[in-house]
Design a protein around this motif. Sequence first.
Motif, PDB file in Angstrom:
ATOM      1  N   TYR A  82      -9.200  -3.004   5.670  1.00 15.72           N
ATOM      2  CA  TYR A  82      -9.070  -4.351   5.093  1.00 15.72           C
ATOM      3  C   TYR A  82      -9.955  -4.503   3.851  1.00 15.72           C
ATOM      4  O   TYR A  82      -9.557  -5.140   2.876  1.00 15.72           O
ATOM      5  N   THR A  83     -11.133  -3.904   3.871  1.00 10.66           N
ATOM      6  CA  THR A  83     -12.016  -3.959   2.703  1.00 10.66           C
ATOM      7  C   THR A  83     -11.374  -3.233   1.520  1.00 10.66           C
ATOM      8  O   THR A  83     -11.351  -3.764   0.403  1.00 10.66           O
ATOM      9  N   ALA A  84     -10.848  -2.052   1.774  1.00 11.24           N
ATOM     10  CA  ALA A  84     -10.182  -1.288   0.712  1.00 11.24           C
ATOM     11  C   ALA A  84      -8.954  -2.032   0.191  1.00 11.24           C
ATOM     12  O   ALA A  84      -8.687  -2.058  -1.018  1.00 11.24           O
ATOM     13  N   GLN A  85      -8.202  -2.640   1.098  1.00 10.41           N
ATOM     14  CA  GLN A  85      -7.012  -3.380   0.693  1.00 10.41           C
ATOM     15  C   GLN A  85      -7.373  -4.598  -0.154  1.00 10.41           C
ATOM     16  O   GLN A  85      -6.695  -4.912  -1.128  1.00 10.41           O
ATOM     17  N   THR A  86      -8.433  -5.261   0.211  1.00  9.48           N
ATOM     18  CA  THR A  86      -8.875  -6.413  -0.581  1.00  9.48           C
ATOM     19  C   THR A  86      -9.202  -5.984  -2.009  1.00  9.48           C
ATOM     20  O   THR A  86      -8.820  -6.659  -2.968  1.00  9.48           O
ATOM     21  N   THR A  87      -9.847  -4.853  -2.142  1.00  9.37           N
ATOM     22  CA  THR A  87     -10.163  -4.334  -3.477  1.00  9.37           C
ATOM     23  C   THR A  87      -8.884  -4.000  -4.237  1.00  9.37           C
ATOM     24  O   THR A  87      -8.744  -4.352  -5.417  1.00  9.37           O
ATOM     25  N   ARG A  88      -7.924  -3.312  -3.578  1.00 11.37           N
ATOM     26  CA  ARG A  88      -6.658  -2.961  -4.240  1.00 11.37           C
ATOM     27  C   ARG A  88      -5.891  -4.202  -4.664  1.00 11.37           C
ATOM     28  O   ARG A  88      -5.367  -4.270  -5.781  1.00 11.37           O
ATOM     29  N   VAL A  89      -5.829  -5.196  -3.786  1.00 13.07           N
ATOM     30  CA  VAL A  89      -5.092  -6.418  -4.112  1.00 13.07           C
ATOM     31  C   VAL A  89      -5.766  -7.144  -5.271  1.00 13.07           C
ATOM     32  O   VAL A  89      -5.088  -7.638  -6.176  1.00 13.07           O
ATOM     33  N   PHE A  90      -7.080  -7.190  -5.263  1.00  9.98           N
ATOM     34  CA  PHE A  90      -7.799  -7.832  -6.360  1.00  9.98           C
ATOM     35  C   PHE A  90      -7.496  -7.137  -7.684  1.00  9.98           C
ATOM     36  O   PHE A  90      -7.230  -7.788  -8.697  1.00  9.98           O
ATOM     37  N   GLU A  91      -7.514  -5.802  -7.686  1.00  8.76           N
ATOM     38  CA  GLU A  91      -7.221  -5.048  -8.903  1.00  8.76           C
ATOM     39  C   GLU A  91      -5.781  -5.275  -9.366  1.00  8.76           C
ATOM     40  O   GLU A  91      -5.529  -5.479 -10.553  1.00  8.76           O
ATOM     41  N   LYS A  92      -4.841  -5.233  -8.428  1.00  6.82           N
ATOM     42  CA  LYS A  92      -3.434  -5.435  -8.790  1.00  6.82           C
ATOM     43  C   LYS A  92      -3.186  -6.864  -9.261  1.00  6.82           C
ATOM     44  O   LYS A  92      -2.423  -7.100 -10.185  1.00  6.82           O
ATOM     45  N   MET A  93      -3.844  -7.819  -8.634  1.00  5.50           N
ATOM     46  CA  MET A  93      -3.677  -9.209  -9.035  1.00  5.50           C
ATOM     47  C   MET A  93      -4.289  -9.439 -10.424  1.00  5.50           C
ATOM     48  O   MET A  93      -3.703 -10.146 -11.240  1.00  5.50           O
ATOM     49  N   SER A  94      -5.412  -8.811 -10.681  1.00  2.30           N
ATOM     50  CA  SER A  94      -6.025  -8.912 -12.005  1.00  2.30           C
ATOM     51  C   SER A  94      -5.108  -8.316 -13.057  1.00  2.30           C
ATOM     52  O   SER A  94      -4.926  -8.893 -14.137  1.00  2.30           O
ATOM     53  N   GLU A  95      -4.519  -7.167 -12.751  1.00  4.08           N
ATOM     54  CA  GLU A  95      -3.602  -6.530 -13.695  1.00  4.08           C
ATOM     55  C   GLU A  95      -2.356  -7.380 -13.909  1.00  4.08           C
ATOM     56  O   GLU A  95      -1.891  -7.558 -15.039  1.00  4.08           O
ATOM     57  N   ALA A  96      -1.799  -7.921 -12.831  1.00  2.00           N
ATOM     58  CA  ALA A  96      -0.606  -8.766 -12.945  1.00  2.00           C
ATOM     59  C   ALA A  96      -0.914 -10.018 -13.771  1.00  2.00           C
ATOM     60  O   ALA A  96      -0.103 -10.433 -14.607  1.00  2.00           O
ATOM     61  N   THR A  97      -2.075 -10.585 -13.571  1.00  2.00           N
ATOM     62  CA  THR A  97      -2.466 -11.765 -14.346  1.00  2.00           C
ATOM     63  C   THR A  97      -2.656 -11.400 -15.814  1.00  2.00           C
ATOM     64  O   THR A  97      -2.217 -12.131 -16.710  1.00  2.00           O
ATOM     65  N   ARG A  98      -3.289 -10.256 -16.068  1.00  2.00           N
ATOM     66  CA  ARG A  98      -3.481  -9.802 -17.448  1.00  2.00           C
ATOM     67  C   ARG A  98      -2.139  -9.595 -18.143  1.00  2.00           C
ATOM     68  O   ARG A  98      -1.927 -10.067 -19.256  1.00  2.00           O
ATOM     69  N   VAL A  99      -1.204  -8.925 -17.454  1.00  2.00           N
ATOM     70  CA  VAL A  99       0.118  -8.692 -18.030  1.00  2.00           C
ATOM     71  C   VAL A  99       0.825 -10.017 -18.281  1.00  2.00           C
ATOM     72  O   VAL A  99       1.433 -10.228 -19.343  1.00  2.00           O
TER      73      VAL A  99
END
Length: 117
Positions: A82-99
Amino acid sequence: MPRTRAKDQKAATSTMEMTQALLQANPKVMEAWLDLMNESARFVADRLQKDQETQKALLSCNTPAELMQVQSEFLSNAVSQYTAQTTRVFEKMSEATRVTLTETAKVSSRGYDDVPL
């Protein structure tokens, strides 16, 4: 209170409309957000598989010590996943927001040539 079919259909329709609007707006934006949704779905499927494996292991325990060992391993693994997934989701969400912001700025920004003097 359980959801009614009308509410479920309304939610599905709203999601479908939002998806279509995003796709029409910009395929790059849609791709970024779909990547996030796919990652979330992958994680849920993986966790369900791990939960099922743990259930089998729990049912095969013969002693309380074995039961404690299986539960301890399950909780330790779940927390780290769950900790690793939270990090992945945060990174993907940041990238999606940036795009999204980048692509939106391209569409909505004004050029210097269109300003009358």
